[in-house]
Each structure stands twice: as C-alpha cells, then as structure tokens.
Design a protein around this motif. Structure first.
Motif, PDB file in Angstrom:
ATOM      1  N   PHE A 111     -11.548  11.017  20.204  1.00  0.00           N
ATOM      2  CA  PHE A 111     -11.540  12.459  19.979  1.00  0.00           C
ATOM      3  C   PHE A 111     -10.215  12.931  19.380  1.00  0.00           C
ATOM      4  N   GLU A 112      -9.095  12.478  19.964  1.00  0.00           N
ATOM      5  CA  GLU A 112      -7.792  12.917  19.450  1.00  0.00           C
ATOM      6  C   GLU A 112      -7.548  12.421  18.038  1.00  0.00           C
ATOM      7  N   GLY A 113      -7.842  11.146  17.763  1.00  0.00           N
ATOM      8  CA  GLY A 113      -7.611  10.594  16.433  1.00  0.00           C
ATOM      9  C   GLY A 113      -8.501  11.216  15.373  1.00  0.00           C
ATOM     10  N   LYS A 114      -9.734  11.477  15.740  1.00  0.00           N
ATOM     11  CA  LYS A 114     -10.682  12.064  14.797  1.00  0.00           C
ATOM     12  C   LYS A 114     -10.248  13.468  14.375  1.00  0.00           C
ATOM     13  N   TRP A 115      -9.658  14.205  15.302  1.00  0.00           N
ATOM     14  CA  TRP A 115      -9.253  15.590  15.021  1.00  0.00           C
ATOM     15  C   TRP A 115      -7.762  15.724  14.717  1.00  0.00           C
ATOM     16  N   ARG A 116      -7.047  14.607  14.639  1.00  0.00           N
ATOM     17  CA  ARG A 116      -5.628  14.642  14.261  1.00  0.00           C
ATOM     18  C   ARG A 116      -5.587  14.640  12.740  1.00  0.00           C
ATOM     19  N   ILE A 117      -5.516  15.812  12.151  1.00  0.00           N
ATOM     20  CA  ILE A 117      -5.548  15.935  10.696  1.00  0.00           C
ATOM     21  C   ILE A 117      -4.260  15.394  10.071  1.00  0.00           C
ATOM     22  N   TRP A 118      -3.136  15.581  10.786  1.00  0.00           N
ATOM     23  CA  TRP A 118      -1.849  15.115  10.271  1.00  0.00           C
ATOM     24  C   TRP A 118      -0.864  15.067  11.427  1.00  0.00           C
ATOM     25  N   GLY A 119      -0.101  14.016  11.549  1.00  0.00           N
ATOM     26  CA  GLY A 119       0.947  13.965  12.559  1.00  0.00           C
ATOM     27  C   GLY A 119       0.641  12.996  13.682  1.00  0.00           C
ATOM     28  N   ILE A 133      -4.177   4.582   9.152  1.00  0.00           N
ATOM     29  CA  ILE A 133      -4.684   5.068   7.874  1.00  0.00           C
ATOM     30  C   ILE A 133      -6.202   5.181   7.979  1.00  0.00           C
ATOM     31  N   THR A 134      -6.745   6.142   7.271  1.00  0.00           N
ATOM     32  CA  THR A 134      -8.192   6.345   7.300  1.00  0.00           C
ATOM     33  C   THR A 134      -8.729   6.353   5.867  1.00  0.00           C
ATOM     34  N   PRO A 135      -8.788   5.168   5.264  1.00  0.00           N
ATOM     35  CA  PRO A 135      -9.328   5.095   3.905  1.00  0.00           C
ATOM     36  C   PRO A 135     -10.818   5.441   3.890  1.00  0.00           C
ATOM     37  N   LEU A 143       0.834  -1.191   0.000  1.00  0.00           N
ATOM     38  CA  LEU A 143       0.000   0.000   0.000  1.00  0.00           C
ATOM     39  C   LEU A 143       0.869   1.240   0.000  1.00  0.00           C
ATOM     40  N   THR A 144       0.332   2.285  -0.591  1.00  0.00           N
ATOM     41  CA  THR A 144       0.991   3.581  -0.638  1.00  0.00           C
ATOM     42  C   THR A 144       0.096   4.568   0.085  1.00  0.00           C
ATOM     43  N   ILE A 145       0.692   5.287   1.022  1.00  0.00           N
ATOM     44  CA  ILE A 145      -0.031   6.301   1.773  1.00  0.00           C
ATOM     45  C   ILE A 145       0.434   7.644   1.244  1.00  0.00           C
ATOM     46  N   HIS A 146      -0.439   8.322   0.528  1.00  0.00           N
ATOM     47  CA  HIS A 146      -0.104   9.626  -0.024  1.00  0.00           C
ATOM     48  C   HIS A 146      -0.195  10.676   1.081  1.00  0.00           C
ATOM     49  N   TRP A 147       0.635  11.686   1.005  1.00  0.00           N
ATOM     50  CA  TRP A 147       0.685  12.767   2.001  1.00  0.00           C
ATOM     51  C   TRP A 147       0.973  12.225   3.399  1.00  0.00           C
ATOM     52  N   TYR A 148       1.918  11.307   3.478  1.00  0.00           N
ATOM     53  CA  TYR A 148       2.303  10.740   4.768  1.00  0.00           C
ATOM     54  C   TYR A 148       3.311  11.649   5.460  1.00  0.00           C
ATOM     55  N   TYR A 149       4.366  12.018   4.736  1.00  0.00           N
ATOM     56  CA  TYR A 149       5.445  12.830   5.310  1.00  0.00           C
ATOM     57  C   TYR A 149       5.145  14.313   5.169  1.00  0.00           C
ATOM     58  N   PHE A 150       5.582  15.095   6.162  1.00  0.00           N
ATOM     59  CA  PHE A 150       5.402  16.543   6.128  1.00  0.00           C
ATOM     60  C   PHE A 150       6.619  17.177   5.477  1.00  0.00           C
ATOM     61  N   PRO A 151       6.519  18.126   4.603  1.00  0.00           N
ATOM     62  CA  PRO A 151       5.286  18.759   4.164  1.00  0.00           C
ATOM     63  C   PRO A 151       4.618  18.009   3.019  1.00  0.00           C
ATOM     64  N   TRP A 174       1.138   7.592  14.075  1.00  0.00           N
ATOM     65  CA  TRP A 174       1.244   8.648  13.077  1.00  0.00           C
ATOM     66  C   TRP A 174       0.018   8.620  12.167  1.00  0.00           C
ATOM     67  N   PHE A 175      -0.557   9.786  11.927  1.00  0.00           N
ATOM     68  CA  PHE A 175      -1.708   9.926  11.048  1.00  0.00           C
ATOM     69  C   PHE A 175      -1.291  10.684   9.795  1.00  0.00           C
ATOM     70  N   HIS A 176      -1.531  10.103   8.629  1.00  0.00           N
ATOM     71  CA  HIS A 176      -1.257  10.785   7.364  1.00  0.00           C
ATOM     72  C   HIS A 176      -2.234  11.944   7.210  1.00  0.00           C
ATOM     73  N   LEU A 177      -1.951  12.852   6.312  1.00  0.00           N
ATOM     74  CA  LEU A 177      -2.855  13.969   6.060  1.00  0.00           C
ATOM     75  C   LEU A 177      -4.205  13.441   5.578  1.00  0.00           C
ATOM     76  N   ASP A 178      -5.269  13.874   6.240  1.00  0.00           N
ATOM     77  CA  ASP A 178      -6.628  13.549   5.813  1.00  0.00           C
ATOM     78  C   ASP A 178      -7.577  14.593   6.393  1.00  0.00           C
ATOM     79  N   PRO A 179      -7.835  15.676   5.652  1.00  0.00           N
ATOM     80  CA  PRO A 179      -8.738  16.709   6.153  1.00  0.00           C
ATOM     81  C   PRO A 179     -10.164  16.217   6.393  1.00  0.00           C
TER      82      PRO A 179
END
Length: 108
Positions: free
Chosen positions: A49-57, A90-92, A20-28, A64-69
């Motif tokens: 609550f923390e995971g749901k609102w952890r947009i990235w990081g 990951i949050t597919p 699998l490939t996780i796009h927008w994993y690394y910052f920036p 670690w949470f990949h970018l997912d607005p």
C-alpha cells in the motif's frame, strides 16, 4: 529518440549497455545515473500500500521512490542496492525487461 546503445526506455527509466538512468529521481528535478558495476543487489518487489501510493520520495523504510504518477496502477518494482544506506525502488513500465537487462549486465 533512443540512441543505438539504449536497451530500454520509458518516461522515467532508461537502460543502456553501461548502466541505468532514473529520470525525475531528485526533488524538484534531476536524474540519477547508476552504472551496472555499482549495483550490489537487486530484486523484484511487490508494491504494498505505501509503495503503490508513494508517488515520489521515501516513507518509513529506507527506500527512495523516483517520481512516477502512474505507480498506483503498477503492482511491482525493482529494489536496487548500490551500496548507499538508502536503497531505491524503480517502477519501469516493463519490469520483466528491465530485470532481464540487470541480470545480463550487473555483476551480482
């Protein structure tokens, strides 16, 4: 466009026959590639609550949470351990489909 080997794809997660490939994993910006053979453990997790609102990081737990607005609108993710001290979530868009792919292709 999806390649013939693409089993699943959304804006941030792509699964093929080998990994699998996780796009927008690394910052920036930057992708992370994980071969299925490297995955030691995976499980579906409810986003608190923390995971749901952890947009990235990462927060206080080593996940670690990949970018997912769109994560605040999601209720579940998949926690993956590939042997590194920091696991990743990951949050597919379709958790069930990615879980089925991991169950079929991962050695665990």
């Amino acid at each position: 466009m999806n390649s013939p080997e693409t089993l699943y794809r959304d804006e941030y997660i792509e699964c093929d026959r080998h990994g699998l490939t996780i796009h927008w994993y690394y910052f920036p910006f930057g992708d992370k590639r994980v071969e299925y053979t490297a995955i030691r453990h995976f499980e579906v997790v409810d986003l608190d609550f923390e995971g749901k609102w952890r947009i990235w990081g990462m927060g206080l737990v080593p996940h670690w949470f990949h970018l997912d607005p769109q994560r605040p609108q999601k209720s579940q993710g998949i926690l993956i351990n590939d042997g590194h001290p920091i696991q990743f979530v990951i949050t597919p868009d379709n958790v069930e489909q990615v879980l089925a792919i991991l169950q079929t292709h991962s050695p665990t």
